[in-house]
Design a protein around this motif. Structure first.
Motif, PDB file in Angstrom:
ATOM      1  N   ASP A 138       0.991  -2.657  -6.022  1.00  0.00           N
ATOM      2  CA  ASP A 138       1.739  -1.431  -5.847  1.00  0.00           C
ATOM      3  C   ASP A 138       2.241  -1.239  -4.430  1.00  0.00           C
ATOM      4  OD1 ASP A 138       2.326   0.654  -7.802  1.00  0.00           O
ATOM      5  OD2 ASP A 138       1.634   1.942  -6.157  1.00  0.00           O
ATOM      6  N   SER A 139       1.357  -1.452  -3.460  1.00  0.00           N
ATOM      7  CA  SER A 139       1.787  -1.161  -2.098  1.00  0.00           C
ATOM      8  C   SER A 139       2.736  -2.236  -1.572  1.00  0.00           C
ATOM      9  CB  SER A 139       0.581  -0.958  -1.176  1.00  0.00           C
ATOM     10  OG  SER A 139       0.081  -2.189  -0.740  1.00  0.00           O
ATOM     11  N   LEU A 140       2.540  -3.482  -2.009  1.00  0.00           N
ATOM     12  CA  LEU A 140       3.476  -4.531  -1.588  1.00  0.00           C
ATOM     13  C   LEU A 140       4.865  -4.229  -2.128  1.00  0.00           C
ATOM     14  CD1 LEU A 140       4.131  -7.150  -0.193  1.00  0.00           C
ATOM     15  CD2 LEU A 140       3.349  -8.399  -2.205  1.00  0.00           C
ATOM     16  N   SER A 141       4.901  -3.818  -3.371  1.00  0.00           N
ATOM     17  CA  SER A 141       6.175  -3.491  -3.987  1.00  0.00           C
ATOM     18  C   SER A 141       6.874  -2.356  -3.237  1.00  0.00           C
ATOM     19  CB  SER A 141       5.931  -3.138  -5.454  1.00  0.00           C
ATOM     20  OG  SER A 141       6.954  -2.302  -5.925  1.00  0.00           O
ATOM     21  N   LYS A 142       6.106  -1.358  -2.859  1.00  0.00           N
ATOM     22  CA  LYS A 142       6.685  -0.238  -2.102  1.00  0.00           C
ATOM     23  C   LYS A 142       7.239  -0.709  -0.766  1.00  0.00           C
ATOM     24  CE  LYS A 142       4.599   4.036  -3.780  1.00  0.00           C
ATOM     25  NZ  LYS A 142       3.456   3.549  -4.611  1.00  0.00           N
ATOM     26  N   THR A 143       6.463  -1.552  -0.083  1.00  0.00           N
ATOM     27  CA  THR A 143       6.901  -2.044   1.222  1.00  0.00           C
ATOM     28  C   THR A 143       8.215  -2.821   1.110  1.00  0.00           C
ATOM     29  OG1 THR A 143       4.598  -2.251   1.895  1.00  0.00           O
ATOM     30  CG2 THR A 143       6.231  -3.402   3.228  1.00  0.00           C
ATOM     31  N   ILE A 144       8.285  -3.702   0.130  1.00  0.00           N
ATOM     32  CA  ILE A 144       9.507  -4.492  -0.032  1.00  0.00           C
ATOM     33  C   ILE A 144      10.681  -3.566  -0.309  1.00  0.00           C
ATOM     34  CG2 ILE A 144      10.680  -6.217  -1.449  1.00  0.00           C
ATOM     35  CD1 ILE A 144       8.070  -7.665  -1.774  1.00  0.00           C
ATOM     36  N   HIS A 145      10.452  -2.584  -1.148  1.00  0.00           N
ATOM     37  CA  HIS A 145      11.471  -1.590  -1.447  1.00  0.00           C
ATOM     38  C   HIS A 145      12.043  -0.989  -0.178  1.00  0.00           C
ATOM     39  CE1 HIS A 145      12.952   1.290  -4.611  1.00  0.00           C
ATOM     40  NE2 HIS A 145      12.884   0.150  -5.239  1.00  0.00           N
ATOM     41  N   GLU A 146      11.131  -0.591   0.715  1.00  0.00           N
ATOM     42  CA  GLU A 146      11.563   0.015   1.969  1.00  0.00           C
ATOM     43  C   GLU A 146      12.289  -0.969   2.863  1.00  0.00           C
ATOM     44  OE1 GLU A 146       8.105   1.781   3.744  1.00  0.00           O
ATOM     45  OE2 GLU A 146       7.861   3.019   1.945  1.00  0.00           O
TER      46      GLU A 146
END
Lengths: 205, 205
Positions: B68-76
């Motif tokens: 979840d957090s990796l996905s959020k980071t990439i999104h940003e």
DNA sequence: AATTGTGAATTGATTCACAGCT
DNA sequence: AGCTGTGAATCAATTCACAATT
């Protein structure tokens, strides 16, 4: 010089040079320098010369390249000497648009048939047959088709690919947003529209 | 670590990792190793770690990455935190297919309007406005649109691009079979269907 | 005089190898 | 014990620089 040690990107650029040469031909230009052709193709002239160098000395020092003969050579190198049959699999939005977009023919490719799980009609607007998926494997074998355009949804892509590869497909232009697993004698070029947009968005302030 | 020295190919792969993470999330996986994620994305695990490394330590040693957090980071990182407006120019075969193909929205892009020299109707099948070309420049300015999808014929592409760049477009996804000349603060990704096919045909025996 | 063709140098990307955390 | 993060090593692609050719 075997095919394997020529960088794939050089092969890519060959197609671009080809297109520029076509335009020169239309304008009745018959000789072009690496400098001029490179500029039209958006690359450095040294790169152009290095790319062409893989296929032997093709130009004339002090003069440049003969547009017509260079174009013929690239055509041969790319294996585009005769019309290449291609199938398209997955006649959804994108698939049917590509069927309608006749641009391939001009470049030496003919979409000979398309396939879909549930064909809505027997032929596309452009008159290309749309057959049920169940016939794909036999069709590939019977017509020794080597190239396929894949426009199925991501979740069915790998299954379809396994079937087409088993039947003899050697090259796939993939529009399904997924990573395909293929044997190493099969080549895949993927075009993922969402990835392209996402990539661009990184570069805007 | 400024943006410029991160290889463009790494940025590309980020999008692919993102897609794989999405699938993991759907399957309620919450931790993934570089090994596993790399395999899904079709790359080596060291490459994945190097790619992610550009954006700081994102994983936990001994454990892996939180999906979840990796996905959020990439999104940003990709700048995809809010819906990005995009225009599409050239409503021919390919253009109208792309308008119909809603897949962009899901990925955070919204095609807000399209433009054509001679619109055949006022809205596309998907309800997206089709405006006359003459309104493009004003529209871009008024709505501060930064991204464009270009599906016009090759011979009008450069002219259209000059106009859109002057109006403020910073990123172009180009489907016109031609090389575009843009200022260096503008980024272009080109998808040339004929070039892709031609390239594949080199690799078939 | 102009322009190609190509080794050598450079720049860039990938992979290795292992130290450093958890 | 397991897996990330990363400097060093390798591999690949691009660019330079200039000799060879017309």
């Amino acid at each position: 010089m075997t095919r394997v040690d020529i960088p794939r990107k050089s092969i890519y650029r060959l197609s671009i040079y080809q297109r520029c040469l076509q335009r020169l031909k239309e304008n009745d230009v018959d000789t072009v320098s690496s400098e001029a052709l490179a500029k039209a193709a958006g690359v450095k002239s040294t790169q152009l010369r290095k790319d062409l160098g893989y296929f032997g000395p093709l130009g004339t020092r002090g003069l440049g390249y003969n547009v017509d003969s260079l174009s013929k050579t690239i055509h041969e190198v790319l294996g585009r000497t005769k019309l290449q049959p291609v199938i398209l699999v997955g006649v959804g939005n994108l698939g049917s648009a590509l069927l309608r977009y006749g641009g391939f023919r001009k470049e030496g490719f003919e979409v000979v048939s398309s396939f879909d799980l549930a064909p809505k009609s027997r032929t596309s607007a452009a008159g290309i047959p749309i057959k049920p998926m169940s016939q794909m494997v036999d069709y590939i074998r019977a017509n020794t088709v080597k190239m396929a355009i894949l426009t199925v949804p991501a979740n069915s892509a790998q299954g379809v690919v396994n079937d087409m590869v088993a039947a003899g497909i050697q090259a796939i232009l993939n529009f399904s947003p997924t990573v395909l697993d293929v044997p190493e004698n099969v080549v895949v070029n993927s075009v993922d529209l969402a990835v392209e947009l996402e990539n661009l968005s990184y570069f805007i302030r």
